[in-house]
Design a protein around this motif. Structure first.
Motif, PDB file in Angstrom:
ATOM      1  N   TRP A 102      40.309  28.724  44.999  1.00 30.37           N
ATOM      2  CA  TRP A 102      41.108  28.593  46.222  1.00 30.37           C
ATOM      3  C   TRP A 102      42.436  29.327  46.066  1.00 30.37           C
ATOM      4  O   TRP A 102      42.853  30.070  46.929  1.00 30.37           O
ATOM      5  N   ILE A 103      43.049  29.147  44.919  1.00 29.92           N
ATOM      6  CA  ILE A 103      44.328  29.810  44.655  1.00 29.92           C
ATOM      7  C   ILE A 103      44.149  31.323  44.661  1.00 29.92           C
ATOM      8  O   ILE A 103      44.943  32.059  45.245  1.00 29.92           O
ATOM      9  N   LEU A 104      43.068  31.756  44.007  1.00 27.18           N
ATOM     10  CA  LEU A 104      42.826  33.199  43.942  1.00 27.18           C
ATOM     11  C   LEU A 104      42.719  33.784  45.340  1.00 27.18           C
ATOM     12  O   LEU A 104      43.332  34.806  45.655  1.00 27.18           O
ATOM     13  N   GLU A 105      41.948  33.114  46.175  1.00 20.94           N
ATOM     14  CA  GLU A 105      41.704  33.668  47.509  1.00 20.94           C
ATOM     15  C   GLU A 105      42.928  33.537  48.402  1.00 20.94           C
ATOM     16  O   GLU A 105      43.323  34.504  49.060  1.00 20.94           O
ATOM     17  N   GLU A 106      43.521  32.346  48.397  1.00 17.72           N
ATOM     18  CA  GLU A 106      44.588  32.089  49.359  1.00 17.72           C
ATOM     19  C   GLU A 106      45.937  32.650  48.930  1.00 17.72           C
ATOM     20  O   GLU A 106      46.670  33.187  49.735  1.00 17.72           O
ATOM     21  N   LYS A 107      46.226  32.513  47.647  1.00 15.04           N
ATOM     22  CA  LYS A 107      47.563  32.909  47.217  1.00 15.04           C
ATOM     23  C   LYS A 107      47.608  34.335  46.695  1.00 15.04           C
ATOM     24  O   LYS A 107      48.639  34.984  46.746  1.00 15.04           O
ATOM     25  N   LEU A 108      46.476  34.786  46.141  1.00 18.42           N
ATOM     26  CA  LEU A 108      46.508  36.098  45.507  1.00 18.42           C
ATOM     27  C   LEU A 108      45.643  37.127  46.230  1.00 18.42           C
ATOM     28  O   LEU A 108      45.608  38.297  45.854  1.00 18.42           O
ATOM     29  N   GLN A 109      44.954  36.674  47.236  1.00 17.74           N
ATOM     30  CA  GLN A 109      44.058  37.564  48.000  1.00 17.74           C
ATOM     31  C   GLN A 109      43.039  38.282  47.106  1.00 17.74           C
ATOM     32  O   GLN A 109      42.711  39.442  47.320  1.00 17.74           O
ATOM     33  N   ILE A 110      42.570  37.562  46.106  1.00 20.47           N
ATOM     34  CA  ILE A 110      41.526  38.144  45.247  1.00 20.47           C
ATOM     35  C   ILE A 110      40.177  37.590  45.687  1.00 20.47           C
ATOM     36  O   ILE A 110      39.940  36.399  45.666  1.00 20.47           O
ATOM     37  N   LYS A 111      39.290  38.497  46.129  1.00 18.49           N
ATOM     38  CA  LYS A 111      37.984  38.036  46.622  1.00 18.49           C
ATOM     39  C   LYS A 111      36.866  38.394  45.639  1.00 18.49           C
ATOM     40  O   LYS A 111      35.763  37.855  45.696  1.00 18.49           O
ATOM     41  N   ASP A 112      37.144  39.365  44.788  1.00 17.22           N
ATOM     42  CA  ASP A 112      36.091  39.874  43.910  1.00 17.22           C
ATOM     43  C   ASP A 112      36.111  39.132  42.579  1.00 17.22           C
ATOM     44  O   ASP A 112      36.708  39.575  41.605  1.00 17.22           O
ATOM     45  N   TYR A 113      35.466  37.978  42.575  1.00 20.97           N
ATOM     46  CA  TYR A 113      35.442  37.198  41.339  1.00 20.97           C
ATOM     47  C   TYR A 113      34.099  36.469  41.271  1.00 20.97           C
ATOM     48  O   TYR A 113      33.346  36.409  42.245  1.00 20.97           O
ATOM     49  N   SER A 114      33.808  35.918  40.133  1.00 23.69           N
ATOM     50  CA  SER A 114      32.598  35.105  40.013  1.00 23.69           C
ATOM     51  C   SER A 114      32.900  33.921  39.112  1.00 23.69           C
ATOM     52  O   SER A 114      33.759  33.990  38.234  1.00 23.69           O
ATOM     53  N   VAL A 115      32.179  32.830  39.374  1.00 21.84           N
ATOM     54  CA  VAL A 115      32.396  31.598  38.617  1.00 21.84           C
ATOM     55  C   VAL A 115      31.239  31.424  37.634  1.00 21.84           C
ATOM     56  O   VAL A 115      30.076  31.609  38.003  1.00 21.84           O
ATOM     57  N   HIS A 116      31.575  31.102  36.416  1.00 21.09           N
ATOM     58  CA  HIS A 116      30.539  30.972  35.392  1.00 21.09           C
ATOM     59  C   HIS A 116      30.588  29.610  34.726  1.00 21.09           C
ATOM     60  O   HIS A 116      31.477  28.805  35.007  1.00 21.09           O
ATOM     61  N   GLU A 117      29.644  29.392  33.852  1.00 23.49           N
ATOM     62  CA  GLU A 117      29.592  28.084  33.192  1.00 23.49           C
ATOM     63  C   GLU A 117      30.811  27.913  32.283  1.00 23.49           C
ATOM     64  O   GLU A 117      31.542  28.866  32.009  1.00 23.49           O
ATOM     65  N   GLU A 118      31.029  26.697  31.854  1.00 27.53           N
ATOM     66  CA  GLU A 118      32.156  26.322  31.001  1.00 27.53           C
ATOM     67  C   GLU A 118      33.511  26.675  31.616  1.00 27.53           C
ATOM     68  O   GLU A 118      34.419  27.178  30.938  1.00 27.53           O
ATOM     69  N   ASN A 119      33.614  26.441  32.934  1.00 22.27           N
ATOM     70  CA  ASN A 119      34.892  26.625  33.635  1.00 22.27           C
ATOM     71  C   ASN A 119      35.506  28.016  33.488  1.00 22.27           C
ATOM     72  O   ASN A 119      36.714  28.156  33.396  1.00 22.27           O
ATOM     73  N   THR A 120      34.660  28.999  33.418  1.00 18.63           N
ATOM     74  CA  THR A 120      35.261  30.343  33.350  1.00 18.63           C
ATOM     75  C   THR A 120      35.101  31.046  34.684  1.00 18.63           C
ATOM     76  O   THR A 120      34.134  30.842  35.411  1.00 18.63           O
ATOM     77  N   ILE A 121      36.072  31.870  34.961  1.00 16.57           N
ATOM     78  CA  ILE A 121      36.079  32.648  36.193  1.00 16.57           C
ATOM     79  C   ILE A 121      36.344  34.095  35.816  1.00 16.57           C
ATOM     80  O   ILE A 121      37.215  34.386  34.994  1.00 16.57           O
ATOM     81  N   ARG A 122      35.540  34.982  36.387  1.00 17.22           N
ATOM     82  CA  ARG A 122      35.751  36.394  36.104  1.00 17.22           C
ATOM     83  C   ARG A 122      36.311  37.076  37.336  1.00 17.22           C
ATOM     84  O   ARG A 122      35.796  36.912  38.438  1.00 17.22           O
ATOM     85  N   ILE A 123      37.345  37.862  37.106  1.00 15.87           N
ATOM     86  CA  ILE A 123      38.002  38.572  38.204  1.00 15.87           C
ATOM     87  C   ILE A 123      37.812  40.058  37.967  1.00 15.87           C
ATOM     88  O   ILE A 123      38.038  40.570  36.869  1.00 15.87           O
ATOM     89  N   TYR A 124      37.321  40.734  39.001  1.00 15.21           N
ATOM     90  CA  TYR A 124      36.986  42.143  38.826  1.00 15.21           C
ATOM     91  C   TYR A 124      38.030  43.095  39.399  1.00 15.21           C
ATOM     92  O   TYR A 124      37.898  44.309  39.261  1.00 15.21           O
TER      93      TYR A 124
END
Ligand SMILES: Nc1ncnc2c1ncn2[C@@H]1O[C@H](COP(=O)(O)OP(=O)(O)OP(=O)(O)O)[C@@H](O)[C@H]1O
Ligand SMILES: [Mg+2]
Lengths: 244, 304
Positions: B237-259
Motif C-alpha cells: 500500500w505504501i509503495l503504491e500510494e506514497k511512492l507510486q511504485i506499481k512494478d513489484y511482486s510479493v514473495h514468500e517469507e515477507n519479501t517484496i521485489r521492486i523492479y
C-alpha cells in the motif's frame, strides 16, 4: 515399399562401387579366356563352350564372388552409417523393416546383374578363343547356372549386412567375408563342402564341370541361411538403438 | 494450449550411466522451445528418444497427444547432430531422395525448400564437396521438405558462421510466425536460445532443472530490489500510494521485489521505516540469464 526400392536405386547413381563391382566381376571371364587361350596353344586342343562357360563362373563362385558381393552389401548398408544418413532414413513414415527389405531387394537385383554381366562378357571371349560345340540349349542352361551362382552368392549377403549394421562399418563385415572365403576354399576338397554355405557356390560349379549335381540338402542349406539371416536383419533393425 | 510433445518420466541408461533421468517435457503447439544444456547434458539423447531412434529405459513419449508411430514422421521434421548426405549426389538429388521417401509427389517441394534455406544457387553441388555450414543447411532443408508441424533440431547452428547463424534464426522465426510450426531446438549457447525461444527447458546431467516461459524467466531474472519487511500488505500500500511504485511482486517469507526506482533504495527504506515497517534486509539482485543458467547448472554439479 516400392518407393524405398526406387530410392535405393537412385542412391547408387554415380556411386563408385557400381564400377568397382562390374570391374571385379569381369576379371574372372577375362582371366579365364587368357588361361584357355594359353592351354589351347599348349595342347592344340579344341575347347568346348560348355567347359569354357562353366570355368568362367567357377572362378567367381570359388574365389572372388563372396568378397565382391559382400562389398556391394556392406556398401549398401554401411553407407547409411558412414554417411550419417541412417537417422534420416529411420525418421520417415516408412517402417525400418521395409527400408531393410528394399536394400535386400536392391542387392538381389545387383547380384543377378553381376552374374548376367559376367555371362555377357564370357560370350565374346568364347568366340575369340574359338570354343566349339555351341548350342542354344547349352547357352540357356549355362545362363541358368550363372543365375543360380548369383542367387547362392546373394543368399550369403544378409549375414554381411547384419554384421555391417552391428558394427556400423565396412571392415568387420569384409573381414568376415574374407575368412569365410578361406574356410570355404579349405573345405572345398572335403565331403563337408556341400554343407558349408560359403563353399556351396564353389562346389556347385566344380561339380558341374564333372557332370555332377548338388544334393537338394545343399540348396536347402542355402535357402535356410538366407531366411534365417534375413529374419535376423529385420529383428535387429526393429530393436536397434540408432545412437550414432 | 495444446500439448504437442510430452515426455513422461523419460529415462535412458547407457551401461551404468543415466544419460536422461525422469524427464517430463511439455512442449505446446506454437512454442519455440529452447532446450538448453551444457555438453553431455543429454540433449541429443532426449531428441533421439523423442524421435524413437532409441528406446527409453523407462518412461514414454507422446507426440500429438498419442503414442508415436511411423506415421508421426509425416508431421515431424528433424535434424539430429551431424547432418548426413549421400556424397555421390548433389544437394538437389539428396532432397529428391527425401521427397520420394516421404511420398511427396510434387517436385516443387524441393525447389521451394531450396529457396527457403538459400541453397538454390548451390543445388547442383555434390554433397561430398560441401562445407559444414552448407551441409547443415541441407539438413535443415530435408527437415522442412514436407512442411512439418513440428521441427526438432539438435544444435541447428552448429558449424555456421555468425551471418549463417543469424540467417537461420530469422528463418526459424519466420517459420514459427508464418507457418505456425512448433520448434524444439537444443543448444548449449544461451544467447542463441534467448533470441528465439518462447519457452525454455534447462537440462543438466540428464535432469530437467527448469521449464519455463521465456517471458517469465526474464521476469524472474530481472534486476530488482528485494525488501524483507514485517508487514508486506501494508508495504505494498505504501509503495503504491506514497511512492507510486506499481512494478513489484510479493514473495514468500515477507519479501517484496521492486523492479523500478532501483536507485532509490535508501529513500524507499526511510519511508518504510517512518511508516512503521521493519525492514530486516535490502538486497539488490542483478542476475542476468547467463548467471541464472550457470548457477542452475553448477549448483547441481556441487551436490552431485
Ligand atoms: N551411445 C551411447 N553410449 C554410451 N553413452 C552415451 C551414448 N550416447 C550418449 N551417451 C552419454 O550420455 C550423455 C549425454 O549425451 P548427449 O549426447 O545426449 O549429450 P548432449 O547434451 O547432446 O551433448 P553435446 O552438447 O555435447 O551434444 C553423455 O555423458 C554421453 O557420454
Ligand atoms: Mg548433442
Amino acid at each position: 515399399m516400392l518407393r524405398a526400392i526406387q530410392v535405393e536405386l537412385k542412391k547408387l547413381k554415380k556411386a563408385p562401387m557400381i564400377w568397382i563391382s562390374f570391374l571385379g566381376v569381369s576379371i574372372s571371364p577375362i582371366l579365364n579366356a587368357l588361361i584357355f587361350y594359353y592351354l589351347k596353344q599348349l595342347f592344340k586342343d579344341s575347347i568346348t563352350w560348355e567347359a569354357f562357360l562353366i570355368q568362367s563362373i567357377s572362378f567367381i563362385a570359388v574365389f572372388i564372388g563372396i568378397l565382391l558381393f559382400s562389398l556391394t552389401a556392406t556398401y549398401v548398408f554401411g553407407r547409411e552409417y558412414t554417411e550419417n544418413t541412417i537417422k534420416t532414413l529411420f525418421t520417415i513414415p516408412l517402417s525400418r523393416e521395409s527400408i531393410i527389405i528394399a536394400k535386400l531387394v536392391i542387392l538381389l537385383l545387383w547380384s543377378l546383374t553381376l552374374v548376367l554381366f559376367a555371362f555377357l562378357i564370357t560370350i565374346p571371349m568364347g568366340f575369340i578363343i574359338r570354343a566349339s560345340d555351341l548350342s542354344l540349349t547349352l547357352m540357356i542352361n549355362s545362363l541358368i547356372q550363372y543365375l543360380i551362382v548369383g542367387l547362392m552368392l546373394y543368399a550369403l549377403l544378409p549375414i554381411v549386412s547384419l554384421v555391417t549394421m552391428l558394427t556400423r562399418g565396412y571392415i568387420p563385415a569384409m573381414a568376415l567375408a574374407g575368412i569365410m572365403t578361406m574356410i570355404g576354399l579349405i573345405l572345398l576338397n572335403s565331403d563337408f563342402s556341400i554343407y558349408f554355405p560359403w563353399s556351396i557356390p564353389g562346389i556347385y560349379t566344380i561339380q558341374l564341370t564333372q557332370g555332377e549335381y548338388l544334393p537338394s540338402s545343399s540348396y536347402m542349406i542355402m535357402a535356410g541361411t538366407f531366411l534365417i539371416s534375413s529374419i535376423a536383419n529385420l529383428t535387429y533393425v526393429r530393436l536397434a538403438d540408432i545412437d550414432k | 494450449m495444446e500439448p504437442i510433445i510430452r515426455t513422461y518420466n523419460l529415462s535412458k541408461q547407457y551401461g551404468t550411466h543415466l544419460a536422461v533421468k525422469n524427464l517430463n517435457l511439455n512442449v505446446n503447439r506454437g512454442d519455440i522451445y529452447g532446450f538448453l544444456g551444457r555438453n553431455g547434458a543429454g540433449k541429443s539423447t532426449t531428441i533421439r528418444l523423442i524421435l524413437s531412434l532409441i528406446k527409453p529405459t523407462s518412461g514414454y513419449v507422446e507426440l500429438f497427444n498419442e503414442k508415436p508411430g511411423i506415421q508421426s514422421f509425416a508431421r515431424i521434421g528433424s535434424l539430429v547432430e551431424t547432418p548426413g548426405a549421400y556424397p555421390n549426389l548433389s544437394i538437389k538429388e539428396n532432397l529428391e531422395i527425401q521427397r520420394q521417401l516421404l511420398g511427396i509427389n510434387s517436385p516443387i517441394a524441393v525447389t521451394e525448400t531450396l529457396d527457403l534455406v538459400n541453397l538454390t544457387k548451390d543445388e547442383d553441388k555434390k554433397a561430398s564437396t560441401l562445407s559444414t555450414g552448407t551441409l547443415q543447411r541441407l539438413g535443415l532443408a530435408r527437415a522442412l521438405l514436407h512442411k512439418p508441424e513440428i521441427l526438432i533440431l539438435d544444435e541447428p547452428t552448429n558449424g555456421l558462421d555468425p551471418a549463417g547463424i543469424k540467417e537461420i534464426r530469422l528463418l526459424l522465426k519466420r517459420l514459427s510466425e508464418d507457418r505456425k510450426i512448433t520448434i524444439f531446438m537444443s543448444s548449449h549457447i544461451l544467447a542463441e536460445i534467448q533470441q528465439l525461444a518462447t519457452r525454455i527447458g534447462i537440462i543438466h546431467r540428464g535432469e530437467l532443472l527448469e521449464e519455463i516461459d521465456y517471458e517469465e524467466l526474464k521476469r524472474k531474472n530481472r534486476t530488482y530490489l528485494e525488501f524483507k519487511v514485517s508487514n508486506p500488505v501494508r508495504t505494498t500500500w505504501i509503495l503504491e500510494e506514497k511512492l507510486q511504485i506499481k512494478d513489484y511482486s510479493v514473495h514468500e517469507e515477507n519479501t517484496i521485489r521492486i523492479y523500478s526506482h532501483l536507485e532509490n533504495s535508501s529513500t524507499i527504506n526511510r519511508i518504510l521505516v517512518t511508516e512503521n515497517i521493519d525492514v530486516s534486509s535490502i538486497f539488490l539482485n542483478e542476475d542476468n540469464l547467463e548467471d541464472h543458467f550457470l548457477k542452475l547448472t553448477s549448483e547441481v554439479k556441487n551436490h552431485a
